[in-house]
Write a protein that holds these residues in place. Structure first.
Motif, PDB file in Angstrom:
ATOM      1  N   ALA A  15      34.936  48.871  36.284  1.00 39.29           N
ATOM      2  CA  ALA A  15      35.633  47.676  36.739  1.00 39.29           C
ATOM      3  C   ALA A  15      37.031  48.015  37.242  1.00 39.29           C
ATOM      4  CB  ALA A  15      35.714  46.649  35.602  1.00 39.29           C
ATOM      5  N   LEU A  16      37.712  48.942  36.554  1.00 35.15           N
ATOM      6  CA  LEU A  16      39.057  49.320  36.969  1.00 35.15           C
ATOM      7  C   LEU A  16      39.066  49.945  38.359  1.00 35.15           C
ATOM      8  CD1 LEU A  16      40.558  50.771  33.678  1.00 35.15           C
ATOM      9  CD2 LEU A  16      41.390  48.779  34.929  1.00 35.15           C
ATOM     10  N   GLU A  17      38.112  50.832  38.619  1.00 36.84           N
ATOM     11  CA  GLU A  17      38.063  51.472  39.930  1.00 36.84           C
ATOM     12  C   GLU A  17      37.929  50.422  41.037  1.00 36.84           C
ATOM     13  OE1 GLU A  17      34.857  54.214  39.535  1.00 36.84           O
ATOM     14  OE2 GLU A  17      36.148  55.864  38.898  1.00 36.84           O
ATOM     15  N   GLU A  18      37.097  49.399  40.795  1.00 31.19           N
ATOM     16  CA  GLU A  18      36.925  48.357  41.801  1.00 31.19           C
ATOM     17  C   GLU A  18      38.204  47.538  41.957  1.00 31.19           C
ATOM     18  OE1 GLU A  18      33.564  46.065  40.646  1.00 31.19           O
ATOM     19  OE2 GLU A  18      32.128  47.705  40.868  1.00 31.19           O
ATOM     20  N   GLU A  19      38.855  47.206  40.824  1.00 26.91           N
ATOM     21  CA  GLU A  19      40.062  46.380  40.888  1.00 26.91           C
ATOM     22  C   GLU A  19      41.201  47.134  41.566  1.00 26.91           C
ATOM     23  OE1 GLU A  19      41.197  44.108  37.425  1.00 26.91           O
ATOM     24  OE2 GLU A  19      39.200  44.342  36.589  1.00 26.91           O
ATOM     25  N   VAL A  20      41.368  48.414  41.212  1.00 18.71           N
ATOM     26  CA  VAL A  20      42.453  49.181  41.824  1.00 18.71           C
ATOM     27  C   VAL A  20      42.186  49.381  43.312  1.00 18.71           C
ATOM     28  CG1 VAL A  20      43.692  51.377  41.810  1.00 18.71           C
ATOM     29  CG2 VAL A  20      43.031  50.326  39.652  1.00 18.71           C
ATOM     30  N   ALA A  21      40.944  49.646  43.672  1.00 12.16           N
ATOM     31  CA  ALA A  21      40.612  49.791  45.093  1.00 12.16           C
ATOM     32  C   ALA A  21      40.940  48.518  45.863  1.00 12.16           C
ATOM     33  CB  ALA A  21      39.131  50.137  45.253  1.00 12.16           C
ATOM     34  N   ALA A  22      40.682  47.358  45.233  1.00 20.50           N
ATOM     35  CA  ALA A  22      41.020  46.084  45.888  1.00 20.50           C
ATOM     36  C   ALA A  22      42.531  45.933  46.018  1.00 20.50           C
ATOM     37  CB  ALA A  22      40.438  44.919  45.086  1.00 20.50           C
ATOM     38  N   LEU A  23      43.277  46.366  44.994  1.00 27.56           N
ATOM     39  CA  LEU A  23      44.735  46.274  45.057  1.00 27.56           C
ATOM     40  C   LEU A  23      45.289  47.133  46.196  1.00 27.56           C
ATOM     41  CD1 LEU A  23      45.819  46.348  41.308  1.00 27.56           C
ATOM     42  CD2 LEU A  23      45.652  44.384  42.821  1.00 27.56           C
ATOM     43  N   LEU A  24      44.680  48.287  46.405  1.00 30.38           N
ATOM     44  CA  LEU A  24      45.174  49.172  47.462  1.00 30.38           C
ATOM     45  C   LEU A  24      44.953  48.584  48.845  1.00 30.38           C
ATOM     46  CD1 LEU A  24      44.189  52.744  46.228  1.00 30.38           C
ATOM     47  CD2 LEU A  24      46.252  51.408  45.771  1.00 30.38           C
ATOM     48  N   ARG A  25      44.024  47.671  48.957  1.00 27.84           N
ATOM     49  CA  ARG A  25      43.785  47.030  50.253  1.00 27.84           C
ATOM     50  C   ARG A  25      44.730  45.857  50.508  1.00 27.84           C
ATOM     51  NH1 ARG A  25      38.338  47.981  48.565  1.00 27.84           N
ATOM     52  NH2 ARG A  25      38.152  45.835  47.807  1.00 27.84           N
ATOM     53  N   THR A  26      45.537  45.519  49.487  1.00 26.23           N
ATOM     54  CA  THR A  26      46.486  44.416  49.634  1.00 26.23           C
ATOM     55  C   THR A  26      47.636  44.849  50.550  1.00 26.23           C
ATOM     56  OG1 THR A  26      45.967  43.654  47.400  1.00 26.23           O
ATOM     57  CG2 THR A  26      47.989  42.814  48.417  1.00 26.23           C
ATOM     58  N   PRO A  27      47.945  44.090  51.597  1.00 28.53           N
ATOM     59  CA  PRO A  27      49.041  44.480  52.501  1.00 28.53           C
ATOM     60  C   PRO A  27      50.376  44.543  51.758  1.00 28.53           C
ATOM     61  CG  PRO A  27      47.689  42.724  53.458  1.00 28.53           C
ATOM     62  CD  PRO A  27      47.273  42.853  52.037  1.00 28.53           C
ATOM     63  N   ALA A  28      51.173  45.543  52.097  1.00 27.98           N
ATOM     64  CA  ALA A  28      52.501  45.680  51.490  1.00 27.98           C
ATOM     65  C   ALA A  28      53.391  44.532  51.945  1.00 27.98           C
ATOM     66  CB  ALA A  28      53.116  47.015  51.875  1.00 27.98           C
ATOM     67  N   ARG A  29      54.190  44.002  51.019  1.00 24.78           N
ATOM     68  CA  ARG A  29      55.068  42.885  51.330  1.00 24.78           C
ATOM     69  C   ARG A  29      56.437  43.137  50.715  1.00 24.78           C
ATOM     70  NH1 ARG A  29      50.556  40.141  49.530  1.00 24.78           N
ATOM     71  NH2 ARG A  29      51.646  39.633  47.595  1.00 24.78           N
ATOM     72  N   GLY A  30      57.491  42.911  51.515  1.00 26.63           N
ATOM     73  CA  GLY A  30      58.842  42.986  50.989  1.00 26.63           C
ATOM     74  C   GLY A  30      59.211  44.338  50.416  1.00 26.63           C
ATOM     75  N   GLY A  31      58.689  45.400  50.981  1.00 25.18           N
ATOM     76  CA  GLY A  31      59.030  46.733  50.496  1.00 25.18           C
ATOM     77  C   GLY A  31      58.321  47.139  49.228  1.00 25.18           C
ATOM     78  N   THR A  32      57.338  46.366  48.795  1.00 22.81           N
ATOM     79  CA  THR A  32      56.577  46.706  47.582  1.00 22.81           C
ATOM     80  C   THR A  32      55.224  47.284  47.947  1.00 22.81           C
ATOM     81  OG1 THR A  32      55.550  44.522  47.401  1.00 22.81           O
ATOM     82  CG2 THR A  32      57.700  44.842  46.335  1.00 22.81           C
ATOM     83  N   ARG A  33      54.673  48.047  46.999  1.00 18.79           N
ATOM     84  CA  ARG A  33      53.337  48.622  47.159  1.00 18.79           C
ATOM     85  C   ARG A  33      52.627  48.595  45.810  1.00 18.79           C
ATOM     86  NH1 ARG A  33      53.659  53.990  51.075  1.00 18.79           N
ATOM     87  NH2 ARG A  33      54.378  52.909  52.960  1.00 18.79           N
TER      88      ARG A  33
END
Length: 429
Positions: free
Chosen positions: A282-300
């Motif tokens: 489950a973690l691998e799927e959740e982290v992979a989804a987080l990495l696809r989130t566009p960077a906003r306001g200088g955050t990653r």
């Protein structure tokens, strides 16, 4: 660490649910070759799984018309849509007779999207098929029953379109009221509702029928007129409604129970039983989804690996039950450090992973320190004694690489924390 008794019981329960389910289940390859069947399928058909698995195709077990439909419609729809619902077929038993079924199937694909296998559930609809045959004969005998048949067909359509208990109950009440043009219609299920009230003096005419499936009365439905009386044909129509309604109620209940079980199994497959946290899959799927989130306001996105220091000594000194208690206490402490936008889970053994969707190196370093402090402050009470551990934390902010790159950087930071003396938090450069 030995598996717990609840997990063994859950596994036994899952196997028993599959093998002796109210529905027949089978798994096939994309070409129809059978690779698994449950005991319910064997009981219904008289076929032995040893004669089926790896030897027969499912489409070879249906009638000629069903095989043609399978090849020209069902299989193409399944590959195109990924699932088919409520397909009526006749399955041949070992003795040559047939059993009518409603087929539901889902195509499972591999990681590249290619067809991998087909999971199929079959619902025995013998009673429903018999009822429909009798209805057609009655319609031929009496013209007045043609209108009843149309009403029944409309009811069946509404029942087929109703996939939840709430929508099905509403459809049944609406169809009864419309078909009889009555003042009131009601439905009560024994395990969900209070019994229907007995008619009182001056209440007008009423017709009430029991809803029975598999020999068990599950409820009743009723139609009422404030004035006048129902005709014999109308009373017959209410009784005619009872069979499909009872079967539909039973079907939806079984499907909802199976769906609930399926969701439970999915949760079990994604949850670490000991800690209740997400497991590695489950973690691998959740982290992979987080990495696809566009960077906003200088955050990653960022991750932190939390590894308990000298955890083996806890097991060796106090026993594995103490180690389990420590892991559970640490899991609760880590969960309190992450809000709902992040993810926390057990990565494996005594190692945990925390992921956040939007962070900076400074914020992630601060989070890593909070995680380290939370672990050192966690206490597990075992045999009256409070056990505590420390943890080393390695954190990394996503730099645009792959998930594996991010995890390798966090792991390298973790080992630097270990080498520096443990009970430390280190941020990858």
């Amino acid at each position: 660490m030995p598996a717990s008794a609840p997990r063994d019981e859950a596994a036994d329960e899952v196997e028993a649910l599959y093998e002796d389910a109210p529905c027949a289940h089978l798994v096939t390859l994309p070409d129809g070759l059978i690779v698994r069947v449950n005991r319910t399928f064997e009981r219904w058909t008289g076929h032995d799984r040893a004669d089926l698995v790896g030897r027969r195709r499912f489409q070879d077990l249906v009638t000629t018309g069903g095989r043609i439909y399978h090849e020209t419609h069902l299989a193409p729809m399944l590959h195109l849509q990924g699932a088919v619902r409520e397909i009526a077929l006749d399955v041949r038993r070992a003795d040559g007779t047939t059993v009518p079924v409603l087929l539901n199937a889902v195509l499972v694909r591999d990681g590249d999207g290619g067809p991998l296998r087909v999971r199929t559930s079959l619902v025995d609809c013998t009673e429903r098929r018999q009822y429909e045959t009798e209805l057609r004969a009655a319609r031929d005998r009496e013209g007045v029953l043609r209108r009843h048949a149309e009403r029944l067909q409309r009811l069946t359509g509404e029942l087929a379109r109703s996939h939840t208990m709430t929508s099905l109950r509403a459809a049944i009440v609406a169809q009864v009221a419309d078909a009889l043009d009555c003042d009131e219609a009601a439905l009560a299920l024994h395990d969900l509702d209070a019994p229907l009230p007995a008619p009182g003096a001056g209440d007008g005419d009423a017709v009430r029928v029991a809803l029975v499936t598999d020999g068990h009365e599950i409820g009743a439905m009723e139609a009422r007129l404030r004035e006048g009386a129902f005709s014999d044909a109308e009373r017959e129509l209410v009784h005619a409604f009872a069979g499909p309604c009872a079967q539909a109620l039973h079907r939806v209940r079984v499907l909802e129970e199976l769906d609930a079980r399926s969701r439970q199994l999915e949760r079990l497959a994604r949850t670490d039983v000991l800690t209740g946290l997400a497991n590695r899959r489950a973690l691998e799927e959740e982290v992979a989804a987080l990495l696809r989130t566009p960077a906003r306001g200088g955050t990653r996105p960022g991750v932190a690996l939390v590894d308990l220091d000298r955890f083996k000594a806890v097991n060796d000194t106090h026993g594995h039950h103490a180690g389990d208690a420590v892991l559970s206490a640490v899991a609760a402490a880590l969960r309190g450090c992450v809000d709902t936008t992040g993810a926390v889970g057990r990565w494996g053994g005594e190692e945990f992973l925390v992921a956040v969707p939007a962070t900076t190196p400074e914020a992630l370093a601060a989070l890593a320190q909070r995680l380290r402090t939370a672990v050192s402050g966690a206490r597990a009470i075992v045999d009256g004694a409070a056990l505590a551990v420390t943890a080393s934390v390695g954190a990394a902010v996503h730099d645009g690489g792959t998930l594996q790159d991010l995890l390798r950087r966090a792991d390298a930071a973790l080992y630097r924390a270990k080498d520096a003396g443990r009970d430390r938090a280190t941020l990858a450069g």
